[in-house]
Every structure is written in C-alpha cells, then in structure tokens.
Design an enzyme around this catalytic site. Structure first.
Site, short mmCIF file in Angstrom:
data_model
loop_
_atom_site.label_atom_id
_atom_site.label_comp_id
_atom_site.label_asym_id
_atom_site.label_seq_id
_atom_site.Cartn_x
_atom_site.Cartn_y
_atom_site.Cartn_z
N SER A 69 82.40 20.80 -3.92
CA SER A 69 81.32 20.85 -4.88
C SER A 69 81.78 20.82 -6.34
CB SER A 69 80.51 22.14 -4.67
OG SER A 69 81.32 23.28 -4.91
N SER A 119 85.90 23.39 -1.86
CA SER A 119 85.27 22.82 -3.05
C SER A 119 86.19 22.62 -4.25
CB SER A 119 84.07 23.67 -3.49
OG SER A 119 82.98 23.41 -2.65
N LYS A 168 83.44 24.94 -14.38
CA LYS A 168 82.35 24.56 -13.49
C LYS A 168 81.10 25.31 -13.93
CE LYS A 168 81.56 24.35 -8.41
NZ LYS A 168 82.18 24.70 -7.11
#
Lengths: 529, 509
Positions: free
Chosen positions: A164, A188, A89
C-alpha cells in the site's frame, strides 16, 4: 553544487551539506522542482506545501551553520539525515497537516499532533517534504485503492507501483525524494520496494513506535524506511527506531549505532557475507511465481554463494496458511480500528438527520470498496459463534508460523532469502476486480508480519525490464545484521549492468502532457474491454 | 392494599433473584490510558482531552498502573482471585459517546474473580458472591440541550472519556431490595476505605444496575431477567428493585410473559419504564486489545498491594462489638467512614495508659458519633467538614471524654468547650481551664449560689416546708442554671438540703 541534487543518495547529501557544497534549501528546492514538474504523471504525492518545506529547510541550514561555526564536533553530532528531505506516507500524523490515509473519510482532517516518527525526524533535522499516496487505510497491494487516484510505477507508467505504500516507493524511485517512510502490515513496504526497484524495510514489530500512525491492523503494522540504497535505509531506520512510552507495544530494545556505519566500501561490505548461513524456503516459490522472478532469485542465491555464504533450502511448512490467517486477523483488527470514523468529530461528515443515519451515510460514502470489504470480513470473523472458528484459529496459525521461523533460526540459519513478490509490477487495473489475486501478491511477505520479524527487500535485477526484489528475513531485532547482508549483496552487485538501468518512465514523466495514472488506468480499462 | 403489604404478599409466593452490577470511577490522578487529568466537576467541558481519549487517528493507549492496582486492591479486599496474567479486550459498539467505536474493557480474564462481600441487613448478616471485578474505560458524557430557537442537540463532553472504571458484578445472590441497597452501601464503604473511589452515587462515581427476576418459591429455574438502571441513590436502589419485584409479580400473576428488557428508574414518579428490549442480545465482538501487551501480576506486586490494604469496615465492626463492647449500631456508625473509624481508634488508643484519667471506649464512641459528628456535619463543605481535619485531634477528644467521666467538667460544659475548640483550634481541655468551665464543686462557691437561690425563691422553700419534696428539684435546677451548668448536681442538691435543714433548725431554736 553542480549536477542534479535529486540524484544523490541521502548519505551523499549529508557529505555535501557538511562541506557546504549544497544547502538544505537547495535540496528542498530541487526536489520540490522535480515534484512540481513531474509528479503530474506519477501522482506519488497527496500533499506538498512548498513554503513550509523551504522554511524547514532554511531552519536546518541555520542549525548547520551554527554547528559549522562551533566546530567539527558539533557538525559530526548532527544526524546524517540533518537537512535531508523525507517523504511520509499519508497516514503519519504531522501537526497541522492533512492525514487522509488515502481515504475519503479523512478528507479535511488535519492532525493536531505529531506522530512519534515525525518527532524523531524533526529531532534528526530531516525536512518533511510532504505526504504520499497509498491504498486506503493501507489496505491493498497496488495503491489503486486510494480515494485520490492511483500512482504509477516509474519503471512503466502503465503499471502499479505496488502497495500500500506505493506513493512513497514511487517517489523514491523517481528521485522525487531520497527517503520515504511507509508502513508494512502484510508487505506494504517490501512489495512496493520490490516493484519499484528500491530498498524497503519492515522492522521487527515493536522496533518503531506506532504512535500517530493511522492504524490498519495494530498487531501487524510497522513503520519502516524506503531508500535507493541500503545505507540510506539504515540511516532512516536509525532516526525513527526506539522505545516510545506512548506505544505500549514498542520495545525497550537499544537501537544499534551500527546502522549509521554500514561499510561504505563495496568490497568490505561483500566480505561480510563470508561464512553466513542463509536459508531458502522452498514454500516461498508460491503458485503464480513468475519465471523471471524465480530466475533473478536463483541468480542472487548463486552470487551470494560465490561470495562465501552458505545457502541451504529450509522449510516453513505453514506458509500456505499464512494468507488465509492474515485475512482473518488483519480485517478483524481493522474492523475495530476503523469504527472511529463516524463523522462526528473529524473528517467527512454526511448529515441526514439522525445519529445512525449520519453514521451509515458517512461511512457509506467515506469508505472505498476494499475498506468496506475488510470491515465486513473482520466483523464477520469476530461475530458470536464464529470467533473461535476464525479469529481463534487464525491466531493459532500465527503461532505455528512463528514456530516455523523459530525452527529455522534454531537450525543455525542467520537469515532467510526469499522472493519479495511472486511477480513484477502489473498493469493498472489488472487485479482490481480480483481481490484474491491481489492478496496473493503478498504471500511471501505477510508471514513475516504474522511472526513479527524484520524483513527487507532489495533490488536484485530486472525481469522484462521491471525490477525484481530479493527479500531478507531475520530474527527479531536483527535489523542491523539484515542490513549488513543487504549491503553485502549491494556490494557484490555494485557493478552489475542492471544497476545502471534507470526507471524507464522517467523520461515520459518529464514530457509535457504526460497522462495521469487515473487517465492511464481508464485507457487500459477501455483497452481491455 | 398498601404497597408494603403488596410486597410482603408477593414475597410469600415469589423469590426475587437479583444480581448487582456496579461501575465505580477510580480515584486516579490521570485517565486510564492517557496523561489527561481525571475530570473534576468544576472543569469546563472538553478541557481534559488529548488525541488518546478523543480517539484520534493514530493515538494509542498506555495503561494506568495505579488504576490496575486499585482494582487488584479491591479484588484482594473481597477475597477474589487475581490471575497471574491478564489482558484487555475491545468491546465493539457504536455510539457518539464512544470515540474509538470500541471500549477497552476486560472480557474473559478479569483482574479479580470469585470474591464475596458480607454486610448487615435487618435480617442479620448476609454474604453475596462477587463473580468478577474488571477494569475498563469510561465513555464520554452526552449532554442533551436545546439551542436558542428550540432545536434539540446532543453535545459530547470528552472529559469523562477514558476515565478508569471498575465494574463489579455479583452472582445472582441478592434476594431483596433491602439486601441490594445494603450490598451497595457496604461496597461503597469498602471502595472508600481502600481509597480507590469516591463512589458518590449522586455524582455518577458509583453507578448501580440490578438484574431482577422472580421465580415461584421452591423452584429452581430462573425467570426472565430485567435490567434496572438510573438509580442515583441508595434509596432509589431499594425503591426501584421493590417496584420491579411487584411489577413483575403482578405481570406473572396476570399470566403475562415478561420480556427481557432494560428499564430505567424514574425517581419522581416512583416507577420503572422501558428503555429498550433486549430480546436480541448485542454482539460486542470482543477480541484481545492488540495495542496493549498482556499484563503479568507477579506475586511481589500482589504482596505489596496486599500489605497496603486497610482493615475493612466489616472486620472493624466485629472488633468494636467483640473487643470494645460497643453496640452493633455504634460500631456501624463509627465505621461508616474510614477516617471516622481511624479517629475513633486513635482516640481509644490515646486514652489508654500514661496514668491520666481514662475514658471508656463507649464514652469516646458517644463523643465521636454525637457532639463531634454534629459539629463536623454542620461544617460540611468547609475545610473542617471531615472528622480528621477539624484541628481537634483524637487525643484531645479522649482527654475531654476522660475529664467528663472523672467528673472534672459537666457534660454541658464539655460540649461548650468542644464547640469553642472546634472554632478556635485550641484543645478542648485548655478551653475548659482558660474559660473556667470546670465544675463548681467547691463548698463555699456552691453555698453562695444556694443561698441566693433559696433567698430568691421563697415560694418553693415554702412548698418544701409544706411537705412538697419535689420543690427541691426546682431549686436544684435554679441553682444549676445559676452556675451556667457547671455546678456538680450532687453537691448542689446536698447543699440545698443542708440549707433548708439549717433553716428548720434555726426556726426551731
């Protein structure tokens, strides 16, 4: 090796690498090829540097060759992730690479150091494939709050992948990488894992060092793995977990090697479910839970019971307050964590002539609406005269939520089974103008962060052709137990028909001229109007 | 009206109420939350930085245990309470010298609270209550400069960023500018004794701020408070507060309403000026630092820290006066630094026992505060610029003082020997032996000198014979000069009188 290398699980890649059937360079090239060919329509990635990836893969191959020459012991000593590609990420620091956290304000910033998890992945011999898309500063549940445009869900390219960590989840589901790291502050990892039909785990708070991870809400953030099966997720967790002296909240709790030895046999895995006591919290069928989601969950419970597990309804009475408390605590911490982005030292810098002016202009242009919303929420909640009413009270609620879980554990329950997300993936743009609707999609995951517990989401079938996730929640430090249960469920459902269904969007991604998620979102928005 | 008179008149009508806030940079090897070396003056800017003290995305703080121990040691030394558990808080404000946008500090659980400090003033001993001492991180340093071409820029040096800083806050117990200075001086001594800070005001290692307000004598309510900053020496602390008292009194007398302000001291112009108005108090939005777990201070740890505390200056001063019979002044000078006090005490201890001639504590005190201090001061900036690093040990000094007291060497010769010893590293007593600096008390030697002096000064001899008794003093002086100061003045005088007497006798015969 014949066949599509990108379809392999990481543990299958490990076997093929050791037998010499494939090489890390081949694996890297295959994944880079898929990304190059298909990510246009998915937009899971924010940064991929093919020459650097191939160089790292060749290094892994060299180490593999040396180990092979040394003998079986040296080969066995290599970590199962050796030579295997991993996505990060884009809030995990990698020396020399961009680290935007999905924000315009970090545009141009290159991390001058490696995060702890990056170091650990390098030590394991994993090959860092690139950085994935995300909601800005991990604030969001759809990845639409990325300053660099949204990501699509591989199951339906008109839908969100969740967030997310949507880029990581979509990339794994679309076979662009076997493994990815995300972060989970309120859901997330688990929620996009659920929406993309893959495994996603949030470890116990303190299990994985946060050093080098761009902070959203420090007391809730935790790094965790995405994978297409439970064993791969466990191996990735094994690589990154453990005490790091640079993160004072990382715990000196040993990381069990059992994470690398989950049963390969489905029957053996399923047998482990016998006699387990599982709790089904009645409060987790929140308002807005879709019928399909609830049906899949009830079916999963029935399957677990048929395998010898006892599932009893339990109560987590303060669940209702979790969302409100979370939206005090997380923005409060975020309001401080994001104060450093002032345009003075790195990232976006808008100069208008004086210090305050530069500051306001940089932040005004650099932050998106959701980041601004949460900075304002948090700033307000911490303001003189409001602190006790908001932050103080939210922390008390947090204690109560923790107490709810403690009571369940004290009653002898081994793990909690619950929905991960009340709904399947929704259409791009559908909740963008309704923050509270968006926040509600984390109602079943964020209490786990508030209590600091481990939680994992695993695929549990489809509803209207879209993945539904089953969430397992455990005691602190019980990741191995949770993953054994998850592997057991995987074992008993190994032959289920839904497991053979591939994400419906894959074919479309291969088509020339596949629209980007941004274009899809625009079209959907136009359609709505 | 002269300023002093002005202040005296003001103080008849108004009572100053003063609270002091001191920030002391702790003496640790590394910064408060990272492994960066503590910034020295010599380092080039921005050479002691890392992701943590630069506030880079993803960096996390790790507490410096030594810094915590230093604040606890200070707390114990001032009789403060250390809580069983404490934590750090984020103090949120925005400024270019604060890279994270918040300062990690302590809000409602300081490491030490409710202590006190006792010190001497011209009006006697005073005790000031200390509300709290807490540990926080320092900010970066801003350097304002002009580029070639004249453009004004502000540069940031992050070497200071994240340095451990102890904030010590008094209750509003201070009542005069002198008390404020004395408090700060005593606090500096305590910090230096504890070894927790070099506390050099001129180098910013100790920053003193004062909250000054006035109220009419005999009234309770506090007046409007003004914070005074930028006092870079003890002298400016006293001057700035004195100025502020007079300024506020003049304003009150003129019927003005004082504004709550932060004012800076301008040492050159000798006045305070407005830095900013503080009518709206800043909201720092403190909340517990989630990156640092709470810290438990268990009893065993506190005991270990307590056991390591040195005897503090106040206690030593009292002991020197009470047990050693020294004056308060001498006691003050001897305890000005811990190394001086320890040197003095070691010398006194060395002088006791073992049957050799002994020097009195007073004599040793005179040597420590006099000749040795003079030599050390002259060597400031060199390796010998500290009393415990000159090569002359406490026992050496005690032996020298004892020899002087026993009459084995003249004071002048002893000083000469000490100076030589300071240069060469020999023991002073050895210098005296090796160079023959000991007293000339031997009869023949003294007589030989006296004969020569008498022969060389017929006029003085004549004066004496004419009844001017004081001429003997001149002759003694000449004889002492001829011995290079080594002569025993008593023996010389006796010999001169005998010589002059003998001459008379012979003359009469």
């Amino acid at each position: 090796m014949s066949g599509d290398l990108t379809r392999l699980t990481a543990h299958a890649m490990a076997v093929a690498l050791r037998s010499g059937e494939t090489s890390s360079a081949d694996l890297a090239a295959a994944h880079l090829g898929r990304i190059e060919a298909e990510d246009h329509g998915l937009h899971a990635w924010l940064a991929v540097d093919p020459p650097a990836v191939l160089a790292a893969a060749r290094e892994a191959d060299a180490a593999l060759a040396r180990a092979r020459a040394e003998g079986p012991a040296a080969l066995a000593a290599l970590h199962p992730l050796h030579g295997v590609p991993v996505a990060l990420k884009d809030l995990v620091s990698v020396r020399g690479m961009q680290c935007t956290a999905g924000s315009r304000i970090l545009e141009g910033y290159r991390a001058p150091y490696d995060a702890h998890v990056t170091e650990r992945l390098r030590a394991a011999g994993a090959v860092i494939l690139g950085k994935t898309n995300m909601d800005e500063f991990a604030m969001g549940s759809s990845t639409e709050h990325s300053a660099y445009g949204p990501t699509s869900n591989p199951w339906d390219l008109d839908r969100v992948p969740g967030g997310s960590s949507g880029g990581s989840a979509a990339a794994v589901a679309a076979f662009e990488t076997p493994l990815a790291l995300g972060t989970d502050t309120g859901g997330s990892i688990r929620q996009p894992g659920s929406l993309c039909g893959i495994v996603g785990m949030k470890p116990t708070y303190g299990r994985v060092s946060r050093y080098g991870i761009v902070a959203y809400a420090s007391s809730l953030d935790q790094v965790g793995p995405f994978a297409r099966d439970v064993r791969d997720a466990a191996a990735l967790l094994h690589a990154i977990a453990g005490r790091d002296a640079r993160d004072s909240t990382s715990a000196p709790v040993p990381v069990p090697d059992g994470l690398l030895h989950l049963p390969a046999s489905d029957d053996e895995a399923a047998a482990g479910l016998r006699g387990l006591r599982l709790g089904l919290p009645r409060e987790y069928f929140v308002e807005g839970t879709e019928a399909g989601t609830e049906a899949r969950l009830r079916e999963a419970v029935a399957v677990l019971e048929a395998s010898g597990a006892h599932v009893d309804e339990v109560s987590l009475p303060h669940t209702d307050y979790g969302l409100a408390a979370y939206y005090i605590v997380a923005p409060a911490e975020a309001s401080a964590n994001l104060a450093r982005y002032d345009g003075i030292r790195y990232g976006l810098s808008v100069r208008v002539g004086d210090v305050l002016g530069d500051y306001l202009a940089t932040r005004g242009r650099g932050f998106g609406p959701e980041a601004k919303r949460r900075i304002m929420l948090g700033t307000y909640a911490l303001s003189a005269g409001y602190y006790e009413a908001f932050y103080g009270k939210a922390q008390k609620v947090r204690t109560l939520i923790k107490g709810d879980f403690d009571a369940v554990w004290a009653s002898g329950v081994d793990a909690i089974v619950a929905p991960t997300s009340p709904t399947v993936a929704w259409k791009l743009g559908a909740k963008l103008d309704d923050p509270v609707a968006m926040y509600l999609s984390d109602a079943c995951t964020l209490p786990v962060n508030m209590a600091g517990l481990p939680g994992v989401s695993i695929p549990a079938g489809l509803s209207d052709g879209l993945p539904v996730g089953l969430q397992l929640i455990g005691r602190p430090w019980s990741e191995l137990d949770l993953l054994r249960i998850a592997r057991g469920y995987e074992g008993i459902t190994a032959t289920a028909a839904w497991r053979t269904v591939e994400p419906h969007g894959l074919a479309e991604l291969r088509a020339v001229g596949c629209p980007t998620p941004t274009e899809r979102a625009a079209a959907l928005g136009a359609g709505d109007r | 009206m002269a300023p002093a008179d002005g202040l005296a008149a003001v103080l008849e009508r108004y009572e100053p109420v003063i609270g002091i806030e001191v920030h002391a940079q702790l003496r640790t090897a590394s910064k408060m939350f990272c492994a960066c070396a503590s910034a020295g003056d010599d380092a080039a800017p921005n050479t002691r930085t890392c992701p943590v003290c630069l506030g880079l995305p993803g960096a996390l703080p790790v507490l410096n245990r030594r810094a915590v121990e230093q604040v606890i040691a200070t707390g114990l030394a001032i009789g403060a309470t250390v809580p069983p558990a404490t934590r750090w808080d984020r103090k949120n404000y925005v400024y270019p010298d604060l890279p994270k946008g918040y300062q990690i500090s302590q809000y409602d659980l300081p490491l030490a609270s409710n202590g006190s400090l006792t010190f001497d003033t011209s009006a006697g001993e005073r005790t000031v209550r200390i509300r709290r001492a807490h540990l926080e991180e320092d900010t970066a340093r801003l350097v304002h400069a002009s580029l070639p071409g004249g453009r004004r820029v502000s540069l940031v040096d992050f070497d200071r960023s994240g340095m451990p800083l102890m904030e010590i806050v008094t209750e509003p117990d201070v009542r005069s500018a002198e008390e404020a200075r004395r408090y700060a001086e005593e606090l500096q001594r305590v910090l230096r004794y504890l070894g927790v800070s070099d506390a050099e005001m001129e180098r910013g290692q100790m920053r003193v701020e004062a909250n000054v307000s006035l109220r009419p004598r005999g009234t309770e309510p506090l007046g409007t408070r003004v914070e005074v900053k930028n006092m870079n020496s003890f002298r400016s602390v006293e001057r700035a507060i004195g100025f502020e008292i007079e300024r506020q009194a003049a304003a009150l007398d003129a019927g003005e309403t004082l504004r709550q302000q932060t004012r800076g001291w301008d040492d050159t112009r000798g006045l305070t000026y407005v830095m900013r108005d503080k009518e709206d108090s800043e909201d720092y939005r403190y909340f517990p630092e989630p990156d640092l777990p709470p810290l438990r201070t268990d009893a065993a740890w506190l005991d270990a820290i307590r056991a390591g505390l040195p005897e503090l200056p106040a206690s030593r001063r009292a002991r020197y006066v009470r047990d050693l019979g020294l004056s308060a002044y001498d006691a003050g000078v001897l305890t000005a630094t811990r190394e001086t006090a320890e040197f003095f005490e070691a010398a006194v201890a060395a002088s006791a026992g073992d049957g050799r001639p002994r020097a009195s504590a007073k004599a040793i005190a005179n040597w420590v505060t006099g000749e040795l201090a003079r030599l050390v001061n002259a060597a400031t900036g060199t390796p010998k610029g500290r009393i415990d690093r000159t090569g002359i040990g406490p026992a050496d000094l005690a032996a020298l003082a004892a020899l002087v007291e026993a009459g084995g060497v003249s004071g002048t010769s002893a000083k000469e020997a000490l100076a030589i010893a300071f240069e060469t590293g020999e023991a002073p007593v050895s210098v005296i032996e090796a160079r023959g600096l000991g007293r000339i008390a031997d009869g023949d030697a003294v007589r030989a000198v006296v004969d020569a002096v008498v022969a060389a000064n017929p006029a003085a001899v004549a004066d004496y014979r004419a009844g001017k008794a004081q001429a003997v003093g001149f002759l003694v002086g000449q004889a002492m000069k001829a011995t290079g100061g080594r002569g025993d003045a008593g023996a010389v005088r006796a010999a001169i009188l005998a010589r002059l007497g003998a001459t008379d006798t012979e003359g009469a015969a």
